[in-house]
Design a protein around this motif. Structure first.
Motif, PDB file in Angstrom:
ATOM      1  N   VAL A  81      40.742  40.366  44.884  1.00 58.36           N
ATOM      2  CA  VAL A  81      41.907  39.482  44.901  1.00 58.36           C
ATOM      3  C   VAL A  81      41.593  38.183  44.169  1.00 58.36           C
ATOM      4  CG1 VAL A  81      43.501  38.250  46.383  1.00 58.36           C
ATOM      5  CG2 VAL A  81      42.751  40.506  47.010  1.00 58.36           C
ATOM      6  N   LEU A  93      36.551  49.713  39.829  1.00 56.89           N
ATOM      7  CA  LEU A  93      37.754  50.458  40.201  1.00 56.89           C
ATOM      8  C   LEU A  93      38.670  49.602  41.063  1.00 56.89           C
ATOM      9  CD1 LEU A  93      38.609  53.473  39.794  1.00 56.89           C
ATOM     10  CD2 LEU A  93      38.026  53.788  42.165  1.00 56.89           C
ATOM     11  N   LEU A  94      38.094  48.923  42.039  1.00 57.35           N
ATOM     12  CA  LEU A  94      38.903  48.112  42.946  1.00 57.35           C
ATOM     13  C   LEU A  94      39.535  46.944  42.200  1.00 57.35           C
ATOM     14  CD1 LEU A  94      39.659  48.024  45.932  1.00 57.35           C
ATOM     15  CD2 LEU A  94      37.873  46.365  46.258  1.00 57.35           C
ATOM     16  N   VAL A 132      42.442  48.173  40.494  1.00 59.30           N
ATOM     17  CA  VAL A 132      43.563  48.414  41.402  1.00 59.30           C
ATOM     18  C   VAL A 132      44.392  47.140  41.531  1.00 59.30           C
ATOM     19  CG1 VAL A 132      44.142  48.801  43.812  1.00 59.30           C
ATOM     20  CG2 VAL A 132      42.515  50.286  42.691  1.00 59.30           C
ATOM     21  N   PHE A 133      43.710  46.001  41.551  1.00 62.25           N
ATOM     22  CA  PHE A 133      44.430  44.743  41.754  1.00 62.25           C
ATOM     23  C   PHE A 133      44.853  44.083  40.466  1.00 62.25           C
ATOM     24  CE2 PHE A 133      42.756  45.144  45.942  1.00 62.25           C
ATOM     25  CZ  PHE A 133      43.732  44.541  46.708  1.00 62.25           C
ATOM     26  N   ILE A 141      45.450  54.879  39.792  1.00 62.66           N
ATOM     27  CA  ILE A 141      45.369  55.255  41.204  1.00 62.66           C
ATOM     28  C   ILE A 141      46.358  54.429  42.011  1.00 62.66           C
ATOM     29  CG2 ILE A 141      43.882  55.122  43.243  1.00 62.66           C
ATOM     30  CD1 ILE A 141      41.574  55.977  41.512  1.00 62.66           C
ATOM     31  N   ARG A 142      46.393  53.125  41.727  1.00 66.69           N
ATOM     32  CA  ARG A 142      47.327  52.293  42.465  1.00 66.69           C
ATOM     33  C   ARG A 142      48.769  52.700  42.190  1.00 66.69           C
ATOM     34  NH1 ARG A 142      47.821  46.011  43.593  1.00 66.69           N
ATOM     35  NH2 ARG A 142      49.525  46.280  45.027  1.00 66.69           N
ATOM     36  N   PRO A 176      35.390  56.283  46.504  1.00 70.71           N
ATOM     37  CA  PRO A 176      35.500  54.837  46.705  1.00 70.71           C
ATOM     38  C   PRO A 176      36.339  54.520  47.944  1.00 70.71           C
ATOM     39  CG  PRO A 176      36.180  55.469  44.504  1.00 70.71           C
ATOM     40  CD  PRO A 176      36.009  56.722  45.260  1.00 70.71           C
ATOM     41  N   VAL A 207      38.559  52.345  48.489  1.00 71.80           N
ATOM     42  CA  VAL A 207      39.985  52.063  48.325  1.00 71.80           C
ATOM     43  C   VAL A 207      40.795  53.355  48.400  1.00 71.80           C
ATOM     44  CG1 VAL A 207      39.857  52.066  45.800  1.00 71.80           C
ATOM     45  CG2 VAL A 207      41.677  50.865  46.921  1.00 71.80           C
ATOM     46  N   PHE A 232      43.813  54.185  50.934  1.00 70.46           N
ATOM     47  CA  PHE A 232      45.138  54.706  50.567  1.00 70.46           C
ATOM     48  C   PHE A 232      45.462  55.968  51.363  1.00 70.46           C
ATOM     49  CE2 PHE A 232      45.120  52.743  46.034  1.00 70.46           C
ATOM     50  CZ  PHE A 232      45.460  51.527  46.585  1.00 70.46           C
ATOM     51  N   TRP A 254      44.566  45.389  54.454  1.00 67.83           N
ATOM     52  CA  TRP A 254      45.265  44.714  53.359  1.00 67.83           C
ATOM     53  C   TRP A 254      46.461  45.547  52.924  1.00 67.83           C
ATOM     54  CZ3 TRP A 254      44.422  40.057  50.828  1.00 67.83           C
ATOM     55  CH2 TRP A 254      45.152  39.878  49.650  1.00 67.83           C
ATOM     56  N   PHE A 255      46.254  46.860  52.797  1.00 71.44           N
ATOM     57  CA  PHE A 255      47.333  47.681  52.250  1.00 71.44           C
ATOM     58  C   PHE A 255      48.280  48.195  53.313  1.00 71.44           C
ATOM     59  CE2 PHE A 255      44.416  47.982  48.668  1.00 71.44           C
ATOM     60  CZ  PHE A 255      45.303  47.672  47.657  1.00 71.44           C
ATOM     61  N   TYR A 302      48.426  35.496  51.022  1.00 64.44           N
ATOM     62  CA  TYR A 302      48.370  35.742  49.578  1.00 64.44           C
ATOM     63  C   TYR A 302      49.767  36.004  49.044  1.00 64.44           C
ATOM     64  CZ  TYR A 302      47.517  38.003  45.184  1.00 64.44           C
ATOM     65  OH  TYR A 302      47.555  38.341  43.865  1.00 64.44           O
ATOM     66  N   PHE A 362      44.533  32.377  52.148  1.00 66.24           N
ATOM     67  CA  PHE A 362      43.738  33.543  51.772  1.00 66.24           C
ATOM     68  C   PHE A 362      42.249  33.211  51.771  1.00 66.24           C
ATOM     69  CE2 PHE A 362      41.584  35.490  48.116  1.00 66.24           C
ATOM     70  CZ  PHE A 362      41.500  36.770  48.599  1.00 66.24           C
TER      71      PHE A 362
END
Lengths: 280, 302
Positions: A132, A215-216, A219-220, A230-231, B148, B150, B154, B241-242, B256, B264
């Motif tokens: 972030v 990767l993360l 995503v952001f 992916i996102r 991963p 993330v 998801f 977060w998601f 955020y 944040f």
């Protein structure tokens, strides 16, 4: 070498033939368990997908089909290239910076004390906050993921370089000096070979952390690359595409880790095998 | 080495400066003669460490100065104080909230760990002790470990929606492979000769299990558990977060999304402080304890 049993030659050959057969059987048995393990894995996947429904966990073959589609016409190549470019950029920067800092730390207590806090902070920052922050600091740009990848990889490389240097056998250096070797020879033939294994171990660990961070960050804070895809699939509830992108990327990364990096390790550790026999 | 045990933690304490203190030590940076009175404070380790932290804070101040998106240190601390004291966050009807999100998250975290660690230990023991189980489970566990976080986040969100189970499952899924990998590495590191010897001396199996298996596995298991704590916390934050309506991850995202970056950053500080405290006060001492036996020279003990 194990002790040679004192029996007649015939008996030995018979014995070893028997043992050979048994070990062959055992090896094939173990190999088959790996296959069975994967079969069970696939079976569990299908079971869950029938249990959760196709939308939540698509069956394996549809994911594979989708992955193939992505490769042939879905732009997997271009997304992979953009992700890998950033990853490699960040990782190489980290390798240079981390090695420099590692050398500094290995030879100088002052710098070690100074950098301890910052390095610990980088390790304990949750990856999501880093991702972030990338977005806050750099917006959506290719620079952010590169820098964040570099940042998370640096501590691992630094620590392992420092450890490698510290672990060098002092006596070897003292001896070389006693025999009048030049500094260049000492660095080339003692310092580098004996610290390189630890350095490469650090690099491998850093790589594993780095690609996940990359990767993360995508995503952001990205508008292209695998993470972004992916996102996007997640946001349109397209589990199939999400899994397909993930599986493809993870497969590429794991293959790289397990074949390329490991081979480099073995190449760098050659001297150990030759000199002292097969050290475990 | 395509096998269990490929996952090593980073060395937690930086190594002592080079062993090459002899003549070769001078190959590095110049080391001025010790004991020069004017310089001694600048070389005291505690002072230098503090200096590192101060420089870090200065870097933050500098970045906040050149980038208007980055909140300054006073703003962040003031925001944190409002959250803590339950005061008002300005014009809106938003009040500070600190303990409810924190406790929600800690509860999920604890449940995830309580489920995940025993599962990981069991799996690790199985894979470490039996080559059949190893063949069956090794590759698949490593493949799951390779995914991963993330993506787990998801998936957990898709499968469980905005409930408590999503974050908990994600913690479990992260924790299990970490613990399993390290426990099995510990089991496999036990000296075979010791096992054989105990067999020939007819050591009863409870004692064999208690001393040899536990003692041999414990250090690496503790390392695995320590890593799992960090990784689990990490993935909990990602899932929250998601896909959550409470918890620290949700709170950080809330601020955020409201473009209140001080909020944040304040929560990020909370994350870091929490995990560092947990690590320092609980996990490191435990690990050191578990490692103690291996450092004591057996023959000269006592």
């Amino acid at each position: 070498m194990s002790a040679v049993p004192s029996v007649a030659p015939d008996a030995i050959s018979q014995l070893s033939a028997q043992e050979l057969r048994r070990s062959v059987w055992r090896r094939w048995g173990l190999r088959s368990t790996v296959v069975i393990g994967w079969v069970v894995f696939v079976g569990v996947w299908y079971l869950f997908s029938s249990f959760l429904g196709q939308a939540l966990l698509p069956p394996l073959h549809t994911v594979v089909n989708r992955a193939w589609e992505l490769i042939t016409e879905g732009g997997f190549g271009s997304n992979l290239i953009s992700s890998v470019t950033r990853l490699v950029g960040g990782f190489l920067l980290a390798l240079v910076a981390g090695t420099g800092v590692g050398l500094l730390i290995a030879y100088n207590d002052w710098w070690r004390n100074l950098l301890q806090g910052p390095l610990q902070l980088i390790i304990s920052l949750p990856t999501i906050s880093l991702a972030v922050m990338t977005l806050i600091l750099f917006g959506i740009s290719p620079l952010g993921p590169v820098l964040m990848t570099m940042l998370v990889a640096i501590p691992y490389i630094t620590m392992n370089v420092a450890q490698g240097i510290t672990g060098v056998d002092r006596k070897l250096i003292v001896m070389s000096e006693a025999f009048g070797r030049t500094r260049r020879q000492i660095v080339k033939d003692i310092l580098v070979p004996s610290s390189i294994l630890s350095t490469l171990g650090g690099a491998r660990l850093a790589f594993a952390v780095a690609w996940r961070m990359e990767l993360l960050a995508e995503v952001f804070a990205s508008s292209q690359g695998i993470g972004f895809q992916i996102r996007r699939s997640f946001e349109s509830y397209d589990t199939q595409a999400m899994l397909a992108w993930t599986v493809l990327f993870v497969a590429v990364m794991l293959l790289f880790e397990n074949f390329v990096l490991r081979r480099i390790d073995r190449w760098a550790g050659r001297w150990r095998m030759q000199d002292w026999g097969a050290n475990p | 080495m395509s096998e269990f045990g490929a996952f090593r933690p980073p060395p937690d304490i930086l190594p002592e400066a080079a062993a090459t203190r002899g003549r070769a030590g001078r190959a590095g940076r110049g080391r001025p003669a010790p004991g020069r009175p004017g310089e001694s404070r600048w070389r005291r380790p505690g002072f230098v460490r503090l200096l590192g932290v101060v420089l870090l804070v200065l870097l933050w101040v500098y970045i906040a100065f050149i980038n208007e998106n980055v909140p300054g240190i006073t703003e962040v601390l003031a925001f944190l104080w409002t959250e803590l004291s339950g005061g008002s966050h300005g014009g809106m009807v938003l009040r500070g909230e600190f303990w409810p999100p924190l406790l929600d998250s800690l509860q999920r975290y604890a449940i995830g760990l309580i489920i995940g660690i025993p599962m990981g230990v069991a799996l690790g023991l199985l894979v470490g002790a039996s080559s059949v189980a190893r063949g069956l489970l090794n590759d698949t566990t490593l493949a799951l470990l390779g995914l991963p976080t993330v993506v787990w986040a998801f998936l957990a969100f898709l499968w469980f929606g905005l409930t408590d189970s999503g974050p908990i499952i994600a913690v479990v899924l992260t924790v299990v492979p970490f613990v399993a990998v390290n426990v099995s590495a510990g089991v496999r590191s036990i000296d075979r000769g010791l096992v054989e010897m105990s067999r020939s001396f007819r050591v009863p199996w409870p004692r064999l299990t208690g001393t040899l298996l536990l003692g041999g596995t414990l250090p690496s298991a503790c390392t695995g558990i320590r890593l799992a704590f960090t990784a689990g916390w990490n993935s909990l934050l990602i899932v929250e977060w998601f896909g959550a309506t409470s918890g620290v991850g949700w709170r950080a995202r809330f601020w955020y999304d409201a473009l209140r970056y001080p909020g944040f950053v304040a929560w990020v500080l909370v994350y870091v402080v929490l995990i560092v405290l947990l690590d320092r006060l609980m996990l490191r001492p435990l690990e050191r304890r578990a490692f103690r036996w291996s450092e004591r020279p057996v023959l000269v003990a006592r």
